[in-house]
Design a protein around this motif. Sequence first.
Motif, mmCIF file in Angstrom:
data_model
loop_
_atom_site.group_PDB
_atom_site.id
_atom_site.type_symbol
_atom_site.label_atom_id
_atom_site.label_comp_id
_atom_site.label_asym_id
_atom_site.label_seq_id
_atom_site.Cartn_x
_atom_site.Cartn_y
_atom_site.Cartn_z
ATOM 1 N N UNK A 29 1.127 -1.732 0.042
ATOM 2 C CA UNK A 29 0.155 0.082 0.045
ATOM 3 C C UNK A 29 0.423 0.990 0.050
ATOM 4 N N UNK A 30 1.699 1.289 -0.905
ATOM 5 C CA UNK A 30 2.947 2.117 -0.722
ATOM 6 C C UNK A 30 2.130 3.593 -1.117
ATOM 7 N N UNK A 31 1.645 4.813 -0.996
ATOM 8 C CA UNK A 31 1.197 6.038 -1.763
ATOM 9 C C UNK A 31 1.646 7.128 -2.039
ATOM 10 N N UNK A 32 2.439 7.771 -2.890
ATOM 11 C CA UNK A 32 3.461 8.788 -2.357
ATOM 12 C C UNK A 32 3.400 9.578 -3.615
ATOM 13 N N UNK A 33 2.968 10.659 -3.057
ATOM 14 C CA UNK A 33 3.326 12.121 -4.600
ATOM 15 C C UNK A 33 4.324 12.722 -4.351
ATOM 16 N N UNK A 34 4.870 13.020 -5.595
ATOM 17 C CA UNK A 34 6.321 13.956 -6.072
ATOM 18 C C UNK A 34 5.529 14.974 -6.704
ATOM 19 N N UNK A 65 1.248 -4.771 -7.717
ATOM 20 C CA UNK A 65 -0.538 -4.363 -7.514
ATOM 21 C C UNK A 65 0.068 -3.012 -7.629
ATOM 22 N N UNK A 66 -1.019 -2.124 -7.805
ATOM 23 C CA UNK A 66 -0.771 -0.401 -7.570
ATOM 24 C C UNK A 66 -0.484 0.052 -9.123
ATOM 25 N N UNK A 67 0.058 1.161 -9.228
ATOM 26 C CA UNK A 67 0.627 1.829 -10.123
ATOM 27 C C UNK A 67 1.344 3.209 -10.086
ATOM 28 N N UNK A 68 2.348 3.440 -10.992
ATOM 29 C CA UNK A 68 3.931 4.553 -10.370
ATOM 30 C C UNK A 68 2.895 5.019 -12.529
#
Length: 267
Positions: A29-34, A65-68
Amino acid sequence: MTQAKPFLAIEGVDKLFRRGAATTEVLKGIDLSVAKGEYISIIGHSGCGKSTLLNIVAGLTEASRGVVLLENKEVREPGPDRAVVFQNHSLLPWLTVYENVALGVDKVFSGRKSAAERREWVMRNLELVHMGHAKDKRPSEISGGMKQRVGIARALAMEPKVLLLDEPFGALDALTRAHLQDEVMRIQAELGTTVMMITHDVDEAVLLSDRIVMLTNGPSARIGEILDVPLARPRDRIRLAADATYLRCRQAVLKFLYERNRFVEAA
């Protein structure tokens, strides 16, 4: 009002590694905005998945799972818009300093720059890291710190949107490390490059970063805390040594890592 999309977004990223019947969840569940031009450090204990996360952003490892998203485009594979500098300089030993940088430049800019423009661009990036004088030397003829300078020049010469640093100073002596940290700060200020750096070094993280992302211990590492580092730039390491804000940030990171470490030891 519509909210602006982040320059780089890591959304709901999990990473599982499978070996036979065994499955290990490294990241959860890694969520990060740069933001564009931001300098982010990722810190955590060994084995928590820091480098795995960097490799997912680089496109070297696929998220389970998830996206960059980079400028709202999904990252699926490596590309020159995301340049990586590893702890090991990874220079090709049979090529000169100039040729190591030119290799990527010729590939990325072959259709956009003439041969003369590419040569000038290689030299401009070598001069940026103060390595123009060593352009004809091979990696075996220069020091470890100089090799890392060349690695940084090689990465910057591709004009990446994001510079990814995987403990780039970890194998260097303390004095060389300090000089290179100062150089990276200078270059980032000059170019406005977006940087994501993996580090074990608390002082390095506070000195260089706008924000420090602290990962919990693995398996299933998550983002435990994100610390803003509200220190004005340019930053001077000598003056900061007694700065109250610097010391507060340093203490906050140490407290996070120390409490997580105690939890592991007690488990």
